[in-house]
Design an enzyme around this catalytic site. Structure first.
Site, PDB file in Angstrom:
ATOM      1  N   ASP A  69     -39.115  -5.375  82.342  1.00 20.20           N
ATOM      2  CA  ASP A  69     -37.834  -5.000  82.935  1.00 20.20           C
ATOM      3  C   ASP A  69     -37.343  -3.758  82.195  1.00 20.20           C
ATOM      4  O   ASP A  69     -37.103  -3.797  80.995  1.00 20.20           O
ATOM      5  CB  ASP A  69     -36.851  -6.174  82.762  1.00 20.20           C
ATOM      6  CG  ASP A  69     -35.470  -5.833  83.267  1.00 20.20           C
ATOM      7  OD1 ASP A  69     -35.388  -5.325  84.391  1.00 20.20           O
ATOM      8  OD2 ASP A  69     -34.491  -6.052  82.543  1.00 20.20           O
ATOM      9  N   THR A 102     -34.543  -0.788  87.552  1.00 21.61           N
ATOM     10  CA  THR A 102     -34.202  -0.121  86.294  1.00 21.61           C
ATOM     11  C   THR A 102     -35.352   0.740  85.774  1.00 21.61           C
ATOM     12  O   THR A 102     -35.127   1.735  85.110  1.00 21.61           O
ATOM     13  CB  THR A 102     -33.853  -1.175  85.229  1.00 21.61           C
ATOM     14  OG1 THR A 102     -34.851  -2.187  85.251  1.00 21.61           O
ATOM     15  CG2 THR A 102     -32.522  -1.800  85.517  1.00 21.61           C
ATOM     16  N   THR A 103     -36.596   0.343  86.097  1.00 18.14           N
ATOM     17  CA  THR A 103     -37.738   1.150  85.648  1.00 18.14           C
ATOM     18  C   THR A 103     -37.853   2.401  86.508  1.00 18.14           C
ATOM     19  O   THR A 103     -38.017   3.511  86.003  1.00 18.14           O
ATOM     20  CB  THR A 103     -39.048   0.333  85.760  1.00 18.14           C
ATOM     21  OG1 THR A 103     -38.810  -0.962  85.231  1.00 18.14           O
ATOM     22  CG2 THR A 103     -40.160   0.993  85.006  1.00 18.14           C
ATOM     23  N   ASP A 400     -32.714 -10.546  88.219  1.00 22.74           N
ATOM     24  CA  ASP A 400     -32.976  -9.438  89.151  1.00 22.74           C
ATOM     25  C   ASP A 400     -32.954  -9.928  90.599  1.00 22.74           C
ATOM     26  O   ASP A 400     -32.374  -9.294  91.476  1.00 22.74           O
ATOM     27  CB  ASP A 400     -34.336  -8.790  88.851  1.00 22.74           C
ATOM     28  CG  ASP A 400     -34.245  -7.847  87.652  1.00 22.74           C
ATOM     29  OD1 ASP A 400     -33.216  -7.896  86.970  1.00 22.74           O
ATOM     30  OD2 ASP A 400     -35.187  -7.076  87.409  1.00 22.74           O
TER      31      ASP A 400
END
Length: 535
Positions: A69, A102-103, A400
């Site tokens: 994550d 988020t990546t 998530d």
């Protein structure tokens, strides 16, 4: 900084402790900043997509985190450089606002910085690059609106939500049971969602984990799970149709606030004191019985005598329950938290269909399930797994998935994943570049190239030939003019993301593009870095 003049009237800059500071100016500063941003993005690049690698991070006190994550990786990395800290902030804000992607947002920002470096080498002014990026991001966000599709779902038919959550979970370590976890996440969100107002309060979903069992044992409990057991081993372990008194006052005799001493010099005095205490406990327990409570949940501890009395009076009790859990129990059971015994009334009791204690495996660990509550607006996701790291990572993955389901309830639009949306935007931005005269055109084209870096990273991580795969998909999109073709990461044999059921939320994608552009603009505008040199 102070400006001073020498005897010929020439100005010179005085820095306090000038010999201890390093200073980067102009193009050097921008290059250094870009290099820092790219370094962070390079770390996360390999953990993008369903075939992405995990990172193992060791904290200062030796605890190990294994995750892919993006936000967690950057939080745990002890980043020192100021620009790298901006990238950490970037991924954190994506996490707070959207919860997913988020990546991708860091990879995109890294690609934009890389392209900006090429433009700087051509001699284009950084402000013009930043303006070009701003124009391009507007084009991309509008194009996403155009290619997005609306999903219709309700409380009974939530298959589209499950499919989108499965896409999120497919890049995590838990992807072998993504179907069941996605269903759990969606059911949890729908249980607490206010579908008229299109709002979801994620605080009502509690995620608990316990080491042991296997990942498939993860379950959704329509109620609250408390990691406590009954205060006395002989109390009943199963209470049907429970009336719960939720107390924040201890079962103890009152302690005087003043510094007085009580001198006891005869046996009679001691006896009266003991009797006083006993009647005090008696009254407490009696008050709970009088209002009709069949279970007492208390935030503080009990005296042994109180515990014994409760046991004798057939009043099961739980002690040392945390404040957050008390609030959730109160919400779920429709009860009120009572601060003093005098204020206990039958209306303030919470109601639950069944309260049961469950023990796990061969250990002595027990947990309390409070189920079939009067108000089922509070639910618990209970995760099992082989080790602590697995449970922590599953918690992050479930978080998530919950966020994605919440975003879909707020805004029903979705775009197709697997890099399909990025490729479509890249083509749209490329086409729009011709409409802009001036130097910005180069920056807009660079933006289009940077968008391609996400599908490229996906292909790379999946072990495909990145450039070959990307150009094949791109030409397919151009030929058929359909924005659903993406990278076939799982080797299913089709590039059509509709068939593969790979969806992402529209607001998540838009947020990624906007946030990445903002941060890159900010980094490009810095032209002077003054820092304490380290020696």
């Amino acid at each position: 900084m102070a400006l001073a003049f020498d005897e010929f009237g020439r100005p010179f800059i005085i820095l306090r402790e000038q010999d201890q500071k390093t200073r980067l100016r102009g193009i050097d500063a921008q290059k250094a900043n870009i290099a820092a941003g790219k370094a962070v993005a390079r770390i996360l690049r390999s953990s993008l997509g369903p075939k992405g690698m995990d990172k193992m991070l060791q904290g200062p006190d030796g605890d190990v985190t294994i995750t892919n994550d993006g936000a967690t990786i950057l939080e745990q990395m002890d980043v020192d450089n100021q620009i790298a800290k901006l990238m950490v902030e970037l991924s954190r804000s994506q996490d707070y606002e959207i919860g997913d992607g988020t990546t991708g947002v860091v990879v995109l920002a890294g690609a934009l910085l890389e392209q900006a470096e090429r433009q700087l080498d051509r001699g284009i002014h950084p402000i013009r690059i930043a303006e070009g990026y701003e124009m391009a991001s507007r084009v991309a966000v509008e194009h996403l609106e155009r290619i997005a599709q609306k999903f219709e779902f309700d409380a009974d038919n939530f298959e589209p939500l499950v499919q989108t959550c499965m896409t999120t979970l497919s890049s995590k370590i838990v992807n072998r049971c993504k179907r069941s976890l996605a269903e759990i996440a969606v059911k949890a969100v729908i249980a607490v969602a206010d579908l008229e107002r299109r709002d979801v309060n994620l605080d009502l979903i509690k995620v608990e984990g316990k080491v042991g069992g296997k990942l498939e044992d993860t379950e959704l409990i329509y109620g609250i799970l408390v990691d406590k057991d009954m205060s006395h081993p002989q109390m009943p372990k199963h209470i049907a149709d429970a009336h719960i008194a939720i107390l924040t006052c201890p079962f103890e005799p009152p302690k005087p606030k003043t510094k007085h001493k009580v001198d006891i010099d005869t046996v009679e005095k001691f006896e009266t004191l003991r009797k006083q205490e006993q009647t005090y406990f008696d009254e407490m327990v009696q008050k709970c019985k009088d209002v009709g409570a069949t279970l007492v949940i208390c935030q503080w501890g009990f005296d042994d005598e109180a515990n014994h009395l409760l046991m004798h009076r057939n009043l099961p009790a739980v002690r040392w329950v945390g404040g957050v859990e008390l609030e959730l129990i109160a919400i779920a059971t429709g009860g009120r938290i009572v601060p003093r015994f005098q204020e206990l009334t039958p209306e303030k009791l919470g109601k639950a269909g069944v309260v049961r204690e469950k023990s796990f495996g061969t250990t002595k660990e027990r947990m309390l399930y409070i189920e079939h509550c009067a108000n089922s607006k509070a639910v618990t996701v209970f995760i099992r797994g082989g080790n602590k790291m697995m449970i922590e990572e599953t918690k992050r993955s479930i978080h998530d998935a919950l966020c994605v389901a919440r975003n879909l309830i707020r805004n029903k639009s979705i775009v197709y994943g697997g890099g399909a949306a990025e490729i479509a935007c890249s083509l749209a931005v490329e086409a729009a570049a011709d409409k802009y005269p001036g130097v910005e055109q180069y920056a807009i084209r660079a933006f289009a190239e940077a968008l391609d870096s996400v599908p490229m990273a996906l292909a790379e991580n999946s072990g495909l030939q990145p450039i070959e795969t990307l150009s094949a998909v791109k030409s397919q999109q151009i030929k058929e003019n359909i924005p659903f073709y993406g990278i076939d990461c799982n080797d299913v044999g089709t590039n059509d993301m509709r068939e593969q059921n790979v969806f992402e939320t529209l607001i998540g994608k838009q947020q990624q593009i906007l946030l990445a552009t903002q941060v890159v603009k900010m980094i490009l505008k810095i032209d002077d870095v003054i820092s304490n040199s380290e020696y």
